[in-house]
Design a protein around this motif. Sequence first.
Motif, PDB file in Angstrom:
ATOM      1  N   LEU A  84      41.987  23.388  45.930  1.00 24.54           N
ATOM      2  CA  LEU A  84      41.669  22.951  44.409  1.00 24.54           C
ATOM      3  C   LEU A  84      40.292  23.548  43.949  1.00 24.54           C
ATOM      4  O   LEU A  84      39.369  23.330  44.754  1.00 24.54           O
ATOM      5  CB  LEU A  84      41.600  21.482  44.186  1.00 24.54           C
ATOM      6  CG  LEU A  84      43.013  20.671  44.113  1.00 24.54           C
ATOM      7  CD1 LEU A  84      42.858  19.301  44.196  1.00 24.54           C
ATOM      8  CD2 LEU A  84      43.642  21.509  42.745  1.00 24.54           C
ATOM      9  N   ILE A  85      40.207  24.352  43.258  1.00 24.95           N
ATOM     10  CA  ILE A  85      39.043  25.263  42.903  1.00 24.95           C
ATOM     11  C   ILE A  85      38.550  24.691  41.371  1.00 24.95           C
ATOM     12  O   ILE A  85      39.220  24.552  40.432  1.00 24.95           O
ATOM     13  CB  ILE A  85      39.250  26.398  42.799  1.00 24.95           C
ATOM     14  CG1 ILE A  85      39.735  27.167  44.200  1.00 24.95           C
ATOM     15  CG2 ILE A  85      38.009  27.428  42.380  1.00 24.95           C
ATOM     16  CD1 ILE A  85      40.158  28.452  44.254  1.00 24.95           C
ATOM     17  N   PHE A  86      37.062  24.434  41.238  1.00 20.76           N
ATOM     18  CA  PHE A  86      36.523  23.835  40.192  1.00 20.76           C
ATOM     19  C   PHE A  86      35.204  24.708  39.955  1.00 20.76           C
ATOM     20  O   PHE A  86      34.477  24.563  40.749  1.00 20.76           O
ATOM     21  CB  PHE A  86      36.291  22.306  39.965  1.00 20.76           C
ATOM     22  CG  PHE A  86      35.673  21.797  38.873  1.00 20.76           C
ATOM     23  CD1 PHE A  86      36.259  22.254  37.381  1.00 20.76           C
ATOM     24  CD2 PHE A  86      34.294  21.221  39.050  1.00 20.76           C
ATOM     25  CE1 PHE A  86      35.505  21.671  36.366  1.00 20.76           C
ATOM     26  CE2 PHE A  86      33.927  20.812  37.851  1.00 20.76           C
ATOM     27  CZ  PHE A  86      34.232  21.041  36.595  1.00 20.76           C
ATOM     28  N   SER A 133      41.709   7.859  38.102  1.00 17.95           N
ATOM     29  CA  SER A 133      40.371   7.368  37.966  1.00 17.95           C
ATOM     30  C   SER A 133      39.238   8.608  38.570  1.00 17.95           C
ATOM     31  O   SER A 133      39.634   9.243  39.305  1.00 17.95           O
ATOM     32  CB  SER A 133      40.249   6.296  38.964  1.00 17.95           C
ATOM     33  OG  SER A 133      38.832   5.844  39.100  1.00 17.95           O
ATOM     34  N   PRO A 134      38.119   8.696  37.923  1.00 18.95           N
ATOM     35  CA  PRO A 134      37.224   9.683  38.464  1.00 18.95           C
ATOM     36  C   PRO A 134      36.682   9.368  39.782  1.00 18.95           C
ATOM     37  O   PRO A 134      36.034  10.075  40.589  1.00 18.95           O
ATOM     38  CB  PRO A 134      35.918   9.471  37.331  1.00 18.95           C
ATOM     39  CG  PRO A 134      36.278   8.364  36.674  1.00 18.95           C
ATOM     40  CD  PRO A 134      37.739   8.034  36.698  1.00 18.95           C
ATOM     41  N   ALA A 148      32.238  15.349  42.182  1.00 10.87           N
ATOM     42  CA  ALA A 148      32.311  16.943  41.910  1.00 10.87           C
ATOM     43  C   ALA A 148      32.246  17.450  40.789  1.00 10.87           C
ATOM     44  O   ALA A 148      32.079  18.621  40.527  1.00 10.87           O
ATOM     45  CB  ALA A 148      33.904  17.232  42.519  1.00 10.87           C
ATOM     46  N   GLY A 149      31.853  16.492  39.846  1.00 10.32           N
ATOM     47  CA  GLY A 149      31.651  17.002  38.374  1.00 10.32           C
ATOM     48  C   GLY A 149      32.947  16.890  37.475  1.00 10.32           C
ATOM     49  O   GLY A 149      33.015  17.312  36.521  1.00 10.32           O
ATOM     50  N   GLU A 209      35.288  14.176  48.809  1.00  8.81           N
ATOM     51  CA  GLU A 209      34.447  13.731  47.893  1.00  8.81           C
ATOM     52  C   GLU A 209      35.241  13.245  46.668  1.00  8.81           C
ATOM     53  O   GLU A 209      36.656  13.564  46.373  1.00  8.81           O
ATOM     54  CB  GLU A 209      33.653  14.997  47.289  1.00  8.81           C
ATOM     55  CG  GLU A 209      34.430  16.351  46.798  1.00  8.81           C
ATOM     56  CD  GLU A 209      33.558  17.698  46.584  1.00  8.81           C
ATOM     57  OE1 GLU A 209      32.338  17.075  45.938  1.00  8.81           O
ATOM     58  OE2 GLU A 209      34.067  18.625  46.483  1.00  8.81           O
ATOM     59  N   THR A 210      34.710  12.343  45.703  1.00  5.28           N
ATOM     60  CA  THR A 210      35.231  11.786  44.662  1.00  5.28           C
ATOM     61  C   THR A 210      35.268  12.848  43.410  1.00  5.28           C
ATOM     62  O   THR A 210      34.548  13.829  43.624  1.00  5.28           O
ATOM     63  CB  THR A 210      34.787  10.663  44.036  1.00  5.28           C
ATOM     64  OG1 THR A 210      33.451  10.741  43.788  1.00  5.28           O
ATOM     65  CG2 THR A 210      34.799   9.533  45.101  1.00  5.28           C
ATOM     66  N   LEU A 211      36.061  12.698  42.368  1.00  7.60           N
ATOM     67  CA  LEU A 211      36.229  13.763  41.139  1.00  7.60           C
ATOM     68  C   LEU A 211      34.921  13.562  40.519  1.00  7.60           C
ATOM     69  O   LEU A 211      34.214  14.461  40.095  1.00  7.60           O
ATOM     70  CB  LEU A 211      37.541  13.371  40.306  1.00  7.60           C
ATOM     71  CG  LEU A 211      38.758  13.565  41.119  1.00  7.60           C
ATOM     72  CD1 LEU A 211      40.095  13.352  40.089  1.00  7.60           C
ATOM     73  CD2 LEU A 211      38.985  15.045  41.642  1.00  7.60           C
ATOM     74  N   GLY A 212      34.403  12.453  40.439  1.00  3.49           N
ATOM     75  CA  GLY A 212      33.018  12.070  39.550  1.00  3.49           C
ATOM     76  C   GLY A 212      31.825  12.879  40.234  1.00  3.49           C
ATOM     77  O   GLY A 212      31.266  13.449  39.447  1.00  3.49           O
TER      78      GLY A 212
END
Length: 387
Positions: free
Chosen positions: A47-49, A22-23, A63-64, A58-61
């Motif tokens: 984890l690098i984005f 889930s995001p 974080a983009g 932070e949530t994935l959503g």
Amino acid sequence: MGDNEIKITVKFCGRPIPITLSPDSTVLRLKNLLLPLTNVLPRGQKLIFKGKVLANEETLGVAGVTNGVKLMLIGTQGVHQGDGPILKEAQSPITSRKTDRVRDMKMVPVGKTSSERWKATGVIAMAEHNLKAIPDEVWDCSPFIRVLDIRTNSIQCVPDQIDGLTGLKKLLLDANDLSNDSISWVQLAKLKHLTVLSISRNCFYSNDALMMMISLNSLPGILGHLTALQHLDVSNNKLTTLPTEIGLLSKLEVLKANNNRISFLPESIGNCTSLIEIDLSSNLLSELPVTLENLHYLKALHLDNNALKSLPTTLFSKCVQLSTLELHNTEITMDALRQLEGWDDFDKRRRAKHQKQLDFRVMGSTEFDEEVDEEEDPSFLETPGVD
């Protein structure tokens, strides 16, 4: 994939790892999902984005991170569990070394004198004999055999005839080509006098074009019928758990199950009340059963390279002979250990053991320059240092 889920790809050590979640999941949740896939503990993962290191909370959503994106994972050296980081598929170093030795050896024939010697001594020692099967001559000597050592061969089957070795006490099957279905467990479990069973390092690649990894990845419940067993070594395989019936092994003193993929330990382990040493290092354990407190004779517990965050709260107060505890590369801190009931008594036993070992080294050495200070040298401790 559900309506509210996204599929992302995490690239680690040159291989893509697809993940669906889930995001609304946090970055820490993603790291926990990556743990069994990479063997890198969450605290050792970055984890690098888009050039940014993602924060745990932070949530994935936020974080983009959206459907179809790719993330880069960097693992901190030394912060891992199991056999270390899972890289691209490659032949096991252990299997490779064994294969090289076996390839260089010639098949050793079994002659009449060998059979006569086996009957006279009760010992069959055929390690590193380039065997692909247990010789028929072994079964001819069945009533006389107490020890069968056929380690480091290419044996692919333990047949039904194994139950004919009615007086067998030690069975050493390490470093062969055995898998779950190639061992006649029903017949093996009839060996009522068996005290030692060693079946480590049975991981190998098939000889066909697919080169598939074949391994021992489970143990049957009927293992519990070997009630005379005192020493069990199933290390360096691909086991994911131990059977509940292991609790029937009330005489078991040493259990070596390190370097597997074990993520769950049955509560019945607490029924193995004769256990003195347990090695579960380099697995995927995140928790331990409370029933470990029943192991009052336990002296050594090896838990390095697991995802453990805590120990059973009564471990120190109930296991009053425990003096060796190895927790390197786990999430457990020294501060957390000091809060457990019975820590002080355990610490005294641990230090007394180290002092005894140190005294022995001094007595056995003609030169001894300086004494090791436990407080200054955390590598001397078998419990974890504090970062």
